[in-house]
Write a protein that holds these residues in place. Structure first.
Motif, PDB file in Angstrom:
ATOM      1  N   GLN A   1     -19.740  16.698  -0.111  1.00 55.47           N
ATOM      2  CA  GLN A   1     -19.383  15.838  -1.109  1.00 55.47           C
ATOM      3  C   GLN A   1     -19.591  15.301  -2.604  1.00 55.47           C
ATOM      4  O   GLN A   1     -19.145  15.199  -3.715  1.00 55.47           O
ATOM      5  N   TYR A   2     -19.936  16.765  -2.478  1.00 55.56           N
ATOM      6  CA  TYR A   2     -19.895  16.947  -4.610  1.00 55.56           C
ATOM      7  C   TYR A   2     -18.325  17.626  -4.477  1.00 55.56           C
ATOM      8  O   TYR A   2     -18.333  16.910  -5.697  1.00 55.56           O
ATOM      9  N   PHE A   3     -17.868  18.035  -3.826  1.00 57.37           N
ATOM     10  CA  PHE A   3     -16.744  17.907  -3.857  1.00 57.37           C
ATOM     11  C   PHE A   3     -15.403  17.402  -4.447  1.00 57.37           C
ATOM     12  O   PHE A   3     -15.119  17.058  -5.350  1.00 57.37           O
ATOM     13  N   LEU A   4     -15.417  15.956  -4.092  1.00 58.21           N
ATOM     14  CA  LEU A   4     -15.339  14.390  -3.586  1.00 58.21           C
ATOM     15  C   LEU A   4     -15.746  13.840  -5.310  1.00 58.21           C
ATOM     16  O   LEU A   4     -15.406  13.049  -5.389  1.00 58.21           O
ATOM     17  N   GLY A   5     -16.675  14.474  -5.826  1.00 60.79           N
ATOM     18  CA  GLY A   5     -16.908  13.771  -6.909  1.00 60.79           C
ATOM     19  C   GLY A   5     -18.946  13.158  -7.325  1.00 60.79           C
ATOM     20  O   GLY A   5     -18.340  12.215  -8.246  1.00 60.79           O
ATOM     21  N   LEU A   6     -18.817  12.556  -5.979  1.00 57.70           N
ATOM     22  CA  LEU A   6     -20.361  12.056  -5.654  1.00 57.70           C
ATOM     23  C   LEU A   6     -21.112  12.902  -6.297  1.00 57.70           C
ATOM     24  O   LEU A   6     -21.810  14.652  -6.501  1.00 57.70           O
ATOM     25  N   SER A   7     -22.346  12.259  -7.058  1.00 58.84           N
ATOM     26  CA  SER A   7     -23.436  12.376  -7.851  1.00 58.84           C
ATOM     27  C   SER A   7     -24.808  12.990  -6.569  1.00 58.84           C
ATOM     28  O   SER A   7     -25.174  13.744  -6.838  1.00 58.84           O
ATOM     29  N   GLN A   8     -25.065  11.697  -5.429  1.00 59.58           N
ATOM     30  CA  GLN A   8     -26.124  13.186  -5.000  1.00 59.58           C
ATOM     31  C   GLN A   8     -25.232  12.812  -3.420  1.00 59.58           C
ATOM     32  O   GLN A   8     -24.038  12.065  -2.992  1.00 59.58           O
ATOM     33  N   TYR A   9     -25.998  12.940  -2.471  1.00 61.78           N
ATOM     34  CA  TYR A   9     -25.658  13.042  -0.876  1.00 61.78           C
ATOM     35  C   TYR A   9     -25.995  11.379  -1.014  1.00 61.78           C
ATOM     36  O   TYR A   9     -26.643  10.811  -0.297  1.00 61.78           O
ATOM     37  N   THR A  10     -24.276  11.176   0.064  1.00 66.63           N
ATOM     38  CA  THR A  10     -24.985  10.069   1.433  1.00 66.63           C
ATOM     39  C   THR A  10     -24.595   9.945   2.425  1.00 66.63           C
ATOM     40  O   THR A  10     -23.952  11.278   2.733  1.00 66.63           O
ATOM     41  N   TYR A  11     -25.682   8.884   3.825  1.00 69.71           N
ATOM     42  CA  TYR A  11     -25.437   9.461   4.937  1.00 69.71           C
ATOM     43  C   TYR A  11     -24.046   8.474   5.037  1.00 69.71           C
ATOM     44  O   TYR A  11     -23.795   8.197   6.256  1.00 69.71           O
ATOM     45  N   GLU A  12     -23.298   7.623   4.265  1.00 70.85           N
ATOM     46  CA  GLU A  12     -22.437   6.959   4.842  1.00 70.85           C
ATOM     47  C   GLU A  12     -21.260   7.380   4.968  1.00 70.85           C
ATOM     48  O   GLU A  12     -20.722   8.817   4.008  1.00 70.85           O
ATOM     49  N   ASP A  13     -20.410   7.035   5.316  1.00 71.83           N
ATOM     50  CA  ASP A  13     -18.847   7.619   5.009  1.00 71.83           C
ATOM     51  C   ASP A  13     -17.837   7.191   3.983  1.00 71.83           C
ATOM     52  O   ASP A  13     -17.983   5.654   3.347  1.00 71.83           O
ATOM     53  N   VAL A  14     -17.309   8.047   3.774  1.00 69.95           N
ATOM     54  CA  VAL A  14     -16.657   7.694   2.043  1.00 69.95           C
ATOM     55  C   VAL A  14     -15.951   6.539   2.072  1.00 69.95           C
ATOM     56  O   VAL A  14     -15.648   5.943   1.222  1.00 69.95           O
ATOM     57  N   PHE A  15     -15.681   6.255   3.113  1.00 70.47           N
ATOM     58  CA  PHE A  15     -13.820   5.596   3.331  1.00 70.47           C
ATOM     59  C   PHE A  15     -13.651   5.271   5.238  1.00 70.47           C
ATOM     60  O   PHE A  15     -13.824   6.454   6.065  1.00 70.47           O
ATOM     61  N   ASP A  16     -13.196   4.608   5.564  1.00 69.89           N
ATOM     62  CA  ASP A  16     -12.769   4.178   6.414  1.00 69.89           C
ATOM     63  C   ASP A  16     -11.838   5.459   7.767  1.00 69.89           C
ATOM     64  O   ASP A  16     -11.285   5.741   6.893  1.00 69.89           O
ATOM     65  N   ARG A  17     -12.125   6.293   8.335  1.00 71.55           N
ATOM     66  CA  ARG A  17     -11.677   6.866   9.210  1.00 71.55           C
ATOM     67  C   ARG A  17      -9.498   6.012   9.249  1.00 71.55           C
ATOM     68  O   ARG A  17      -8.226   7.281   9.095  1.00 71.55           O
ATOM     69  N   SER A  18      -9.740   5.093   9.430  1.00 73.30           N
ATOM     70  CA  SER A  18      -8.052   4.487   9.612  1.00 73.30           C
ATOM     71  C   SER A  18      -7.628   4.190   7.845  1.00 73.30           C
ATOM     72  O   SER A  18      -6.734   4.203   8.681  1.00 73.30           O
ATOM     73  N   LEU A  19      -8.014   4.528   7.320  1.00 71.10           N
ATOM     74  CA  LEU A  19      -7.427   4.580   6.161  1.00 71.10           C
ATOM     75  C   LEU A  19      -6.564   5.269   5.643  1.00 71.10           C
ATOM     76  O   LEU A  19      -5.600   5.166   4.582  1.00 71.10           O
ATOM     77  N   PHE A  20      -6.708   6.723   6.964  1.00 65.38           N
ATOM     78  CA  PHE A  20      -5.921   7.767   5.883  1.00 65.38           C
ATOM     79  C   PHE A  20      -4.679   7.408   6.352  1.00 65.38           C
ATOM     80  O   PHE A  20      -3.375   8.132   5.560  1.00 65.38           O
ATOM     81  N   THR A  21      -3.783   6.777   7.581  1.00 60.75           N
ATOM     82  CA  THR A  21      -2.994   6.238   7.552  1.00 60.75           C
ATOM     83  C   THR A  21      -2.302   5.633   6.171  1.00 60.75           C
ATOM     84  O   THR A  21      -0.835   5.993   5.774  1.00 60.75           O
ATOM     85  N   THR A  22      -2.907   4.761   5.840  1.00 60.62           N
ATOM     86  CA  THR A  22      -2.258   3.700   4.677  1.00 60.62           C
ATOM     87  C   THR A  22      -2.664   4.661   3.557  1.00 60.62           C
ATOM     88  O   THR A  22      -1.682   4.683   2.981  1.00 60.62           O
ATOM     89  N   LEU A  23      -4.105   5.868   3.191  1.00 62.05           N
ATOM     90  CA  LEU A  23      -3.316   6.810   2.270  1.00 62.05           C
ATOM     91  C   LEU A  23      -2.281   7.393   1.844  1.00 62.05           C
ATOM     92  O   LEU A  23      -1.761   8.048   0.981  1.00 62.05           O
ATOM     93  N   ARG A  24      -1.738   8.154   3.471  1.00 64.89           N
ATOM     94  CA  ARG A  24      -0.314   9.151   3.600  1.00 64.89           C
ATOM     95  C   ARG A  24       0.545   8.732   2.460  1.00 64.89           C
ATOM     96  O   ARG A  24       1.198   8.663   1.890  1.00 64.89           O
ATOM     97  N   TYR A  25       1.062   6.629   3.586  1.00 62.53           N
ATOM     98  CA  TYR A  25       1.814   5.805   3.367  1.00 62.53           C
ATOM     99  C   TYR A  25       2.047   5.657   1.643  1.00 62.53           C
ATOM    100  O   TYR A  25       2.793   5.701   0.732  1.00 62.53           O
ATOM    101  N   ARG A  26       0.813   5.815   0.873  1.00 61.37           N
ATOM    102  CA  ARG A  26       1.233   5.060  -0.349  1.00 61.37           C
ATOM    103  C   ARG A  26       1.178   6.918  -1.379  1.00 61.37           C
ATOM    104  O   ARG A  26       1.658   6.512  -2.028  1.00 61.37           O
ATOM    105  N   LEU A  27       0.521   7.450  -0.717  1.00 58.14           N
ATOM    106  CA  LEU A  27       0.982   9.040  -1.445  1.00 58.14           C
ATOM    107  C   LEU A  27       2.515   9.753  -1.135  1.00 58.14           C
ATOM    108  O   LEU A  27       3.035   9.380  -2.525  1.00 58.14           O
ATOM    109  N   GLY A  28       3.004   9.460  -0.674  1.00 56.18           N
ATOM    110  CA  GLY A  28       4.178   9.520   0.152  1.00 56.18           C
ATOM    111  C   GLY A  28       4.483  11.126  -0.910  1.00 56.18           C
ATOM    112  O   GLY A  28       3.206  11.789  -1.411  1.00 56.18           O
ATOM    113  N   ALA A  29       5.397  11.853  -0.458  1.00 51.98           N
ATOM    114  CA  ALA A  29       5.763  13.643  -0.790  1.00 51.98           C
ATOM    115  C   ALA A  29       6.305  13.167  -2.340  1.00 51.98           C
ATOM    116  O   ALA A  29       5.649  14.314  -2.992  1.00 51.98           O
TER     117      ALA A  29
END
Length: 509
Positions: A95-123
């Protein structure tokens, strides 16, 4: 300034001591995620991620550092999407590596977004990030902060030129470019003609069932599915299959599939006044199984086992068989990659789903090198397949030396022992890119691409190369600290009269 739709605040990297946790525990400054977080140019990487996004329209985005960091964690630890989110939620260092300022018990984002993010980023975006990393590393070398700095800025001795003399740096060309090709294998079932036809038949039966349900038909068309499956299993379960048996089984499955496709056409004709009943996925599958039928029928009649643009997977029809001639596998199924090694960093110059002759990559890779560094390389180190007459002539016109053997009969060269040693060493340099391929496949699953769409697969592959470059960059960043430390010590206390400095002195400092 970025608009409100883009959630990213550029700020100075906090120290690990400032990161707040509920555990009342002291965080380790030497943790690998802490070191990696401090070495990366987050703002520049985030700018690349946001480049194609609208600053005024759309929903607010997820923080770019969180997106990029999650991708790095996923491929660095070889986790699936769900496990990546869970691991981040459980680990304060991540979580520190991701830039968060403090520990959180919540998910940083829903895991289903990985597919959308991969498509958005692209090679393309991952390649842009790789270029940014190489530029940062190049800046460190020029400033004298690079790891193991020598008189040669590329960490190699001067290379023997084509005439046998040494290049003293009078030409504008500089550096060594290593190029090669490999295949990133998709995680698909090993394709056989019989298995592919049987799976196509099963999909056609499923589509028939859905259409009959939509039309509320009292009876379904006769498909002989039980008999067809029994005939298929009778052959597929045999350890040793004869050619006649396989040929007969192929004919049976072709006839069953042809009958099913005809039933589908008749059922679709009943939807004249209604919207098209098949969703996008089933439309694609229906199109694919028709193409598979036509290809397999052509090969069945001609007795051949190859055809242009051959489909080997129903759900990933863009995947092609690529003949490699390796001891481990004669044929691989995936995308063919043209990769270049620049300053120890790997760049993905070509990604093709069709087999091609990699010698056609050379000019593009050299031009990419020039586009990035502003000059051509001094020498090209690669396989002999790249050294055809056209490529050699093209390189010669640009004063670039090809390191391979000359064409034609071996000529007698009067080389000194020093020149022979340098040639032998140069031939061994090509192992670096083979090592990169091994690192990607054994360490980061470059040979197990699990994405289902072509663009997301390309993004997956490019992200693996990006992560490999990040690891090298972070190591160079870490080692660059020691030259600065010794420079500070010597500039403050060292004098020409002090030929030797006692070890106790370093302990006191």
């Amino acid at each position: 300034m970025l608009a409100d739709m883009i959630r990213y605040n550029s700020q100075k990297q906090m120290t690990i001591g400032e990161f707040k946790t509920p555990f009342q525990a002291r965080m380790d400054k030497g943790n690998r995620w802490v070191k990696l977080a401090e070495s990366l140019p987050w703002d520049s990487l985030a700018d690349i991620y946001y480049k194609s996004m609208s600053k005024k329209m759309g929903a607010p985005t997820i923080d770019g550092r969180i997106v990029i960091g999650a991708m790095v964690i996923k491929h660095l630890l070889k986790l699936d999407d769900r496990e990546t989110i869970e691991t981040i939620r459980e680990n304060p260092y991540m979580q520190y590596f991701l830039g968060l300022s403090q520990y959180t018990y919540e998910d940083v984002f829903d895991r289903s977004l990985f597919t959308t993010l991969r498509y958005r980023l692209g090679a393309d975006k991952f390649d842009a990030m790789t270029r940014e990393i190489i530029m940062r590393a190049e800046g460190k070398e020029k400033s004298g902060e690079g790891k193991g700095k020598t008189d040669d800025p590329h960490g190699t001795d001067s290379i023997t030129t084509a005439s046998g003399s040494e290049n003293t740096g009078n030409t504008k060309n500089d550096g060594t470019l290593i190029v090669d090709a490999t295949v990133a294998d998709q995680m698909i079932v090993y394709p056989t003609d019989l298995g592919l036809l049987a799976r196509s038949r099963e999909e056609s039966e499923r589509i028939i069932d859905n259409l009959c349900l939509e039309l509320k038909e009292k009876s379904k068309p006769r498909t002989y599915r039980r008999k067809a499956r029994k005939q298929y299993l009778l052959i597929s379960k045999k350890k040793i299959k004869g050619k006649r048996e396989i040929h007969k089984a192929l004919g049976q499955q072709l006839r069953y599939l042809k009958r099913n496709v005809g039933h589908i056409e008749k059922l679709l004709d009943k939807f004249n006044d209604k919207s098209f009943p098949l969703d996008k996925r089933d439309q694609k599958i229906y199109w694919v199984i028709q193409n598979i039928y036509n290809q397999q029928l052509t090969m069945y009649k001609s007795g051949k086992h190859s055809i242009e643009d051959r489909i080997v997977n129903i759900y990933q029809p863009y995947v092609r068989p690529i003949i490699r001639g390796k001891d481990k596998a004669q044929v691989e199924f995936g995308s063919k990659l043209g990769v270049s090694l620049q300053r120890g960093y790997a760049r993905l110059n070509t990604l093709s789903w069709d087999a091609y002759n990699e010698s056609s990559d050379l000019k593009k890779q050299v031009e990419d090198y020039k586009d990035h560094f502003g000059y051509y390389p001094e020498v090209i180190i690669t396989d002999k397949i790249y050294g055809n007459r056209e490529n050699r002539q093209w390189l010669k016109e640009r004063n670039i030396r090809f390191s391979g053997k000359p064409l034609g009969r071996p000529s007698i060269q009067n080389l000194t022992a020093y020149q022979k040693r340098k040639q032998k060493r140069e031939n061994g340099i090509r192992n670096q890119i083979e090592g990169k391929f091994g690192q990607g496949k054994n360490g980061y699953n470059l040979n197990k691409i699990r994405a289902r769409a072509a663009r997301t697969s390309e993004s997956w592959i490019a992200c693996i190369l990006f992560v490999m470059n990040l690891i090298k960059f972070s190591k160079d960043f870490l080692f660059s600290f020691f030259p600065r430390l010794f420079q500070f010590i010597f500039s403050g206390f060292y004098t020409p009269l002090d030929k030797k400095i006692p070890s106790l002195y370093f302990m006191q400092v």
